[in-house]
Design a protein around this motif. Structure first.
Motif, PDB file in Angstrom:
ATOM      1  N   PHE A  68      63.005  62.776  23.503  1.00  0.00           N
ATOM      2  CA  PHE A  68      62.443  61.437  23.303  1.00  0.00           C
ATOM      3  C   PHE A  68      63.171  60.535  24.296  1.00  0.00           C
ATOM      4  O   PHE A  68      64.340  60.221  24.124  1.00  0.00           O
ATOM      5  CB  PHE A  68      62.666  60.984  21.866  1.00  0.00           C
ATOM      6  N   VAL A  91      58.531  63.155  25.265  1.00  0.00           N
ATOM      7  CA  VAL A  91      57.807  62.052  24.646  1.00  0.00           C
ATOM      8  C   VAL A  91      58.533  60.816  25.121  1.00  0.00           C
ATOM      9  O   VAL A  91      59.753  60.720  24.985  1.00  0.00           O
ATOM     10  CB  VAL A  91      57.853  62.154  23.104  1.00  0.00           C
ATOM     11  N   ALA A 126      58.891  56.407  25.779  1.00  0.00           N
ATOM     12  CA  ALA A 126      58.571  55.042  25.350  1.00  0.00           C
ATOM     13  C   ALA A 126      59.107  54.090  26.403  1.00  0.00           C
ATOM     14  O   ALA A 126      60.145  54.349  27.018  1.00  0.00           O
ATOM     15  CB  ALA A 126      59.192  54.742  23.987  1.00  0.00           C
ATOM     16  N   GLU A 185      58.994  49.679  21.064  1.00  0.00           N
ATOM     17  CA  GLU A 185      58.014  50.767  20.969  1.00  0.00           C
ATOM     18  C   GLU A 185      58.685  52.018  20.413  1.00  0.00           C
ATOM     19  O   GLU A 185      58.125  52.718  19.561  1.00  0.00           O
ATOM     20  CB  GLU A 185      57.416  51.055  22.349  1.00  0.00           C
ATOM     21  N   ALA A 186      59.886  52.296  20.886  1.00  0.00           N
ATOM     22  CA  ALA A 186      60.618  53.479  20.426  1.00  0.00           C
ATOM     23  C   ALA A 186      60.872  53.409  18.920  1.00  0.00           C
ATOM     24  O   ALA A 186      60.692  54.403  18.211  1.00  0.00           O
ATOM     25  CB  ALA A 186      61.936  53.606  21.181  1.00  0.00           C
ATOM     26  N   SER A 210      59.136  52.018  16.635  1.00  0.00           N
ATOM     27  CA  SER A 210      57.916  52.278  15.870  1.00  0.00           C
ATOM     28  C   SER A 210      57.545  53.758  15.882  1.00  0.00           C
ATOM     29  O   SER A 210      56.769  54.206  15.045  1.00  0.00           O
ATOM     30  CB  SER A 210      56.758  51.433  16.405  1.00  0.00           C
ATOM     31  N   ARG A 211      58.114  54.533  16.808  1.00  0.00           N
ATOM     32  CA  ARG A 211      57.760  55.944  16.937  1.00  0.00           C
ATOM     33  C   ARG A 211      58.820  56.903  16.419  1.00  0.00           C
ATOM     34  O   ARG A 211      58.563  58.103  16.291  1.00  0.00           O
ATOM     35  CB  ARG A 211      57.465  56.251  18.403  1.00  0.00           C
ATOM     36  N   ARG A 218      60.281  57.550  13.443  1.00  0.00           N
ATOM     37  CA  ARG A 218      60.006  58.315  12.224  1.00  0.00           C
ATOM     38  C   ARG A 218      58.745  59.171  12.337  1.00  0.00           C
ATOM     39  O   ARG A 218      58.605  60.157  11.638  1.00  0.00           O
ATOM     40  CB  ARG A 218      59.897  57.379  11.029  1.00  0.00           C
ATOM     41  N   LYS A 219      57.835  58.798  13.239  1.00  0.00           N
ATOM     42  CA  LYS A 219      56.566  59.522  13.397  1.00  0.00           C
ATOM     43  C   LYS A 219      56.692  60.709  14.347  1.00  0.00           C
ATOM     44  O   LYS A 219      55.862  61.601  14.325  1.00  0.00           O
ATOM     45  CB  LYS A 219      55.484  58.582  13.939  1.00  0.00           C
ATOM     46  N   SER A 220      57.694  60.693  15.193  1.00  0.00           N
ATOM     47  CA  SER A 220      57.838  61.715  16.230  1.00  0.00           C
ATOM     48  C   SER A 220      58.890  62.750  15.839  1.00  0.00           C
ATOM     49  O   SER A 220      59.878  62.427  15.194  1.00  0.00           O
ATOM     50  CB  SER A 220      58.256  61.074  17.548  1.00  0.00           C
TER      51      SER A 220
END
Length: 136
Positions: free
Chosen positions: A8, A32, A34, A39-40, A42-43, A45-47
């Motif tokens: 990430f 992945v 950002a 932006e990071a 927000s991502r 927990r989803k990534s």
């Protein structure tokens, strides 16, 4: 190509992000990315990722501050901080597993990432190479 893990990568500089993403992918990692810390966030927990690679100087949050938030959400994920400084104050490295700064080579960065993602595999390779692959 072998997948060495998912990175990430967060960097607000689009040229740097594209270049390093390309190099990291060519070395067998999934990436992945950002473009900024917000932006990071927000991502996170989803990534799903094996290592966070963070630029130090970014708007809104520094890489060190983002590292703290990543560690609170995913404490077992190693964090590598990239900076143009050869050294950073210890307080900036509290939530960071490795700092790669000025003077470091791309090979050093890649070795650091591999060692943090697969520490047991690296240790096993070292043990095999030292003992000729034989058991104890």
């Amino acid at each position: 190509m072998v997948n060495h893990g998912t990175i990430f990568y967060v960097d607000d500089n689009p040229k740097s992000r594209r270049l390093l993403t390309s190099v990291i992918r060519s070395c067998g990692f999934e990436v992945v990315s950002a473009g900024d810390p917000i932006e990071a966030l927000s991502r996170i927990r989803k990534s799903s990722f094996d290592l966070a690679l963070l630029d130090y100087q970014m708007p809104h949050l520094t890489g060190s501050q983002l590292a703290q938030k990543i560690k609170s959400a995913k404490p077992d994920v190693p964090v590598v901080l990239l900076s143009g400084f050869s050294a950073l104050p210890p307080v900036e490295l509290i939530f960071v597993d490795a700092h790669v700064g000025r003077g470091a080579t791309l090979d050093e960065l890649l070795d650091t990432m591999r060692n943090l993602i697969h520490p047991r595999a690296i240790l096993q390779l070292r043990v095999q190479s030292c003992s000729g692959g034989a058991g104890f």
